[in-house]
Design a protein around this motif. Sequence first.
Motif, PDB file in Angstrom:
ATOM      1  N   GLY A 182      19.603  39.358  35.067  1.00 57.73           N
ATOM      2  CA  GLY A 182      18.591  40.026  35.696  1.00 57.73           C
ATOM      3  C   GLY A 182      17.943  39.057  36.720  1.00 57.73           C
ATOM      4  O   GLY A 182      17.022  39.475  37.174  1.00 57.73           O
ATOM      5  N   GLY A 183      18.349  37.975  37.128  1.00 60.87           N
ATOM      6  CA  GLY A 183      17.603  37.228  38.188  1.00 60.87           C
ATOM      7  C   GLY A 183      17.834  37.857  39.468  1.00 60.87           C
ATOM      8  O   GLY A 183      18.604  38.839  39.638  1.00 60.87           O
ATOM      9  N   PRO A 184      17.232  36.961  40.624  1.00 58.88           N
ATOM     10  CA  PRO A 184      17.387  37.689  42.015  1.00 58.88           C
ATOM     11  C   PRO A 184      18.829  37.693  42.366  1.00 58.88           C
ATOM     12  O   PRO A 184      19.681  36.881  41.745  1.00 58.88           O
ATOM     13  CB  PRO A 184      16.672  36.713  42.719  1.00 58.88           C
ATOM     14  CG  PRO A 184      15.632  36.166  41.684  1.00 58.88           C
ATOM     15  CD  PRO A 184      16.180  36.170  40.533  1.00 58.88           C
ATOM     16  N   ARG A 185      19.288  38.608  43.204  1.00 59.79           N
ATOM     17  CA  ARG A 185      20.558  38.861  43.648  1.00 59.79           C
ATOM     18  C   ARG A 185      21.012  37.804  44.395  1.00 59.79           C
ATOM     19  O   ARG A 185      20.034  36.961  45.173  1.00 59.79           O
ATOM     20  CB  ARG A 185      20.692  40.177  44.134  1.00 59.79           C
ATOM     21  CG  ARG A 185      20.181  40.207  45.687  1.00 59.79           C
ATOM     22  CD  ARG A 185      20.494  41.411  46.381  1.00 59.79           C
ATOM     23  NE  ARG A 185      19.816  41.414  47.721  1.00 59.79           N
ATOM     24  CZ  ARG A 185      19.781  42.335  48.481  1.00 59.79           C
ATOM     25  NH1 ARG A 185      20.500  43.512  48.339  1.00 59.79           N
ATOM     26  NH2 ARG A 185      19.258  42.374  49.844  1.00 59.79           N
ATOM     27  N   GLY A 217      25.725  34.823  51.206  1.00 60.45           N
ATOM     28  CA  GLY A 217      25.170  33.865  50.036  1.00 60.45           C
ATOM     29  C   GLY A 217      23.782  34.318  49.743  1.00 60.45           C
ATOM     30  O   GLY A 217      23.367  35.286  49.767  1.00 60.45           O
ATOM     31  N   PRO A 218      23.115  33.114  49.466  1.00 64.07           N
ATOM     32  CA  PRO A 218      21.817  33.204  48.732  1.00 64.07           C
ATOM     33  C   PRO A 218      20.575  33.666  49.529  1.00 64.07           C
ATOM     34  O   PRO A 218      19.651  33.829  49.137  1.00 64.07           O
ATOM     35  CB  PRO A 218      21.616  31.886  48.131  1.00 64.07           C
ATOM     36  CG  PRO A 218      22.231  30.914  48.950  1.00 64.07           C
ATOM     37  CD  PRO A 218      23.472  31.574  49.358  1.00 64.07           C
ATOM     38  N   TRP A 276      17.383  30.923  44.105  1.00 62.20           N
ATOM     39  CA  TRP A 276      17.205  29.615  43.492  1.00 62.20           C
ATOM     40  C   TRP A 276      15.869  29.184  44.106  1.00 62.20           C
ATOM     41  O   TRP A 276      15.636  27.927  44.409  1.00 62.20           O
ATOM     42  CB  TRP A 276      18.347  28.647  44.053  1.00 62.20           C
ATOM     43  CG  TRP A 276      19.519  29.018  43.468  1.00 62.20           C
ATOM     44  CD1 TRP A 276      20.599  29.703  43.800  1.00 62.20           C
ATOM     45  CD2 TRP A 276      19.817  28.712  42.087  1.00 62.20           C
ATOM     46  NE1 TRP A 276      21.552  29.977  42.948  1.00 62.20           N
ATOM     47  CE2 TRP A 276      21.198  29.348  41.714  1.00 62.20           C
ATOM     48  CE3 TRP A 276      19.244  27.966  41.076  1.00 62.20           C
ATOM     49  CZ2 TRP A 276      21.815  29.235  40.726  1.00 62.20           C
ATOM     50  CZ3 TRP A 276      19.877  27.928  39.821  1.00 62.20           C
ATOM     51  CH2 TRP A 276      21.174  28.451  39.494  1.00 62.20           C
ATOM     52  N   PHE A 277      14.776  29.935  44.529  1.00 67.64           N
ATOM     53  CA  PHE A 277      13.482  29.446  44.556  1.00 67.64           C
ATOM     54  C   PHE A 277      12.744  29.005  43.289  1.00 67.64           C
ATOM     55  O   PHE A 277      12.772  29.758  42.354  1.00 67.64           O
ATOM     56  CB  PHE A 277      12.714  30.574  45.320  1.00 67.64           C
ATOM     57  CG  PHE A 277      11.349  30.260  45.804  1.00 67.64           C
ATOM     58  CD1 PHE A 277      11.056  29.545  47.048  1.00 67.64           C
ATOM     59  CD2 PHE A 277      10.008  30.357  44.764  1.00 67.64           C
ATOM     60  CE1 PHE A 277       9.977  29.093  47.445  1.00 67.64           C
ATOM     61  CE2 PHE A 277       8.900  29.857  45.383  1.00 67.64           C
ATOM     62  CZ  PHE A 277       8.687  29.148  46.513  1.00 67.64           C
ATOM     63  N   PRO A 278      12.131  27.975  43.146  1.00 64.89           N
ATOM     64  CA  PRO A 278      11.660  27.356  42.076  1.00 64.89           C
ATOM     65  C   PRO A 278      10.393  28.050  41.664  1.00 64.89           C
ATOM     66  O   PRO A 278       9.320  28.139  42.309  1.00 64.89           O
ATOM     67  CB  PRO A 278      11.303  26.076  42.514  1.00 64.89           C
ATOM     68  CG  PRO A 278      11.037  25.995  43.964  1.00 64.89           C
ATOM     69  CD  PRO A 278      11.938  27.134  44.447  1.00 64.89           C
ATOM     70  N   ALA A 279      10.431  29.002  40.606  1.00 66.31           N
ATOM     71  CA  ALA A 279       9.504  29.991  40.163  1.00 66.31           C
ATOM     72  C   ALA A 279       8.089  29.089  39.704  1.00 66.31           C
ATOM     73  O   ALA A 279       7.141  29.528  39.604  1.00 66.31           O
ATOM     74  CB  ALA A 279       9.937  30.560  38.976  1.00 66.31           C
TER      75      ALA A 279
END
Length: 594
Positions: free
Chosen positions: A142-145, A176-177, A298-301
């Motif tokens: 369920g992380g960001p797409r 991609g991301p 992949w942004f650092p939460a």
Amino acid sequence: MGPARSALLALHLLQDQARRLGHHLLHDLAHRLLGGLELGDQRGEDGEVALLGVGAHAPEPRVHRLHEAAMGGDDLAVEVLLQRALVHARSIERRFLRFNAIAALGVLLAGGAAGAVELPGTGGRVVAGGYLDGLAVAETEGGPRQRPGALLDLHLDGRATPWLGAHLDLRTRIGGPFEGGHPGVYNFDHEFQNRSPSLEASEAYADVHLRRADLRLGIQKLAWGKLDGVPPTDVVNPRDYHDPLVEDFEERKIGIPALAGTYYLPDLPRLGLAELRATLVYVPLAVPPRLALREERWFPASTVPPSAVVVPQAVASRALGVPLPADLVIPVRFGTLDHRPPRRLDAGGIAARLAGTWHESDWDLYHYTGPETGPDADLRPEVRLVSKTPLRLRGVSFLRQAHDVIHMTGADASSALGGFTVRAEAAYFDDRPYLRPSSDLIRQATAPATVERVARQVLRRGRARVPLGDLFPTLDAVEWGIGADYLIHGFTPLVQLNQIAILDRAPRLLIHDPETRLSGTLRKKLLAERLELEVKGTYAIERQAWFVFPRASYLVRDDLRLRLGYLAIGGPRASILGQFRDNDEVVLQARYSF
């Protein structure tokens, strides 16, 4: 009809249609496909670009040994976190012929051979090759797409004379991301860039080879260190962190403008020293890494502040000088902000390397003084007065690109002991930034004394900057590691131990003090080496954070490779790896080489 005749016909056709086809592919089609997906474009003011939320925002060197990492090789990931074609204006003999890049790519694809291809009309002086990568991930936690993406890499190697050559590596990618990406060319200024479709000059340099010296000028990548994954001494080139675990480490490196000179020293047989060479590198520009945006996978939460800050009723009433019926809730809007490094002579860097062999061992000594090439940013929050009656405040917080200078002195060595290959590496860092959890900074900012000072400024001027400590405090540290690999019954196991030891008194960081990581990889080739089974992973012992990445690779043909794997991540959120624990995914990759 033979392959050569087919390639020639394709060349003529593409040359006739290049202008219309190029305009359609690069302009009309790209804009139509992305028009419904793009967010608002970047907005710049005084050299800064705000990127808010969805609603807000290789020619080989003369001396090359097996321990030197090759660009594009498979590595064990440990960290998380040209407007014209190449044309020589002058050579000793004559000018190089101009060529159409789209036509050249058509010839390469029509040839269907995995390997370098001589470009027509260059007399064998220019050879070309490259690869086309496709990547698709399926989220399982369920992380960001992350959308499917494609990357095209085209490299050209030219030789004007035996002593003068050039290399050009162009990359273009789409999908991609990236979220909210827009077409463009990557620059050397900004940390938050999400171009899609994009164009990048990954490398573009000229080589001069003399009898006892080499000189390289242009955009280039340097490979330092002997350990797998992220060698502690490999700090000259920044990296792209949009997909830090699946993409190979060397392919994530960003080429930087630099002047590198290498001098080959005479051997010293009395001391057992041979293959001595000294390299000096001058980096005139501070080039930052590329970080993911807030909406991206992949942004650092750990850098994201809470969506709202709650100030207790008693503290808020005393600070504002009026009684409040309840706790004061301040909603916070968060985004990222570019702030390019200074363009001064002292903002660049100097790197030096002395390398050689001693008996059966390889060794290197390193020093680097220059801009930090890892992630580096400041948290800049501000409180604004929305209305006095009723009292309403709003917070705006930016993760702003920062620029720090570090000093690194290190060494490495490798040697064969029996059937083992053993490598060791260590580096001392002076003033290197290390990440803190943003929640600790926010907690300090809600102290009564700070709240009273900010409240007075808000009531007087309508807004106030919230004083915070450094999100990336600069600290002295030692980073070291040791690893060994061995070939047994067709299996290739590798085990490596890395540690980061902070030497200063430090606040709570996202890494432990010390941070000890155990890494490993195991490979086995089957079916005449067409099938490769691999599993790699890392375990942070003190934080109990980890990732494991098993995958299978199959060579359908010599020029076509398919990969299927599964990336699993775990650990506490207050850790480098654990902050991405929702990013478990099935990974499908395909690479066509030409």
